[in-house]
Design a protein around this motif. Structure first.
Motif: not given
Length: 91
Positions: A21, A27, A30
Motif C-alpha cells: 500500500i 489499496i 496494492a
C-alpha cells in the motif's frame, strides 16, 4: 493488549500488505500486486487497525496515505523483510 506486544503478533503477510500500500499509494493497486481482492486487503488492514487500536491508513478519493504509525510499521516490516532475505542467503 499492549501495543508493542500486539505488533509482535503481526504476520509477515500483514507487513507485506502495508508495504505494498505504501509503495502503490492505493489499496486497489496494492491488492492487484498482491493477487488478492481489494475488499480482502481492506478487511485485513481494518483488522490490524482494530487489533492495534490505531489508524494506519488515511483513505480518500486520491488513494491511500499511511499515517505516521503506518509509516513506522512499514519501516519495521522492511527491516523484517531484509532480515529474512539475509537469513535465506546464509542458508
Amino acid at each position: 493488549m499492549r501495543l508493542s506486544i500486539a505488533i509482535r503478533h503481526l504476520q509477515l503477510k500483514q507487513f507485506r500488505q502495508l508495504i505494498a500500500i505504501s509503495e502503490k499509494g492505493s489499496i486497489s493497486r496494492a491488492a492487484e500486486e498482491l493477487s488478492i481482492s481489494q475488499p480482502a486487503l481492506s478487511r485485513s488492514i481494518r483488522g490490524i487497525e482494530k487489533d492495534l487500536s490505531v489508524k494506519l491508513i488515511n483513505r480518500g478519493p486520491q488513494g491511500a496515505e499511511l499515517t505516521e504509525f503506518g509509516e513506522t510499521l512499514v519501516n519495521y516490516g522492511k527491516i523484517i523483510e531484509y532480515n529474512n532475505t539475509l537469513r535465506k542467503d546464509v542458508e
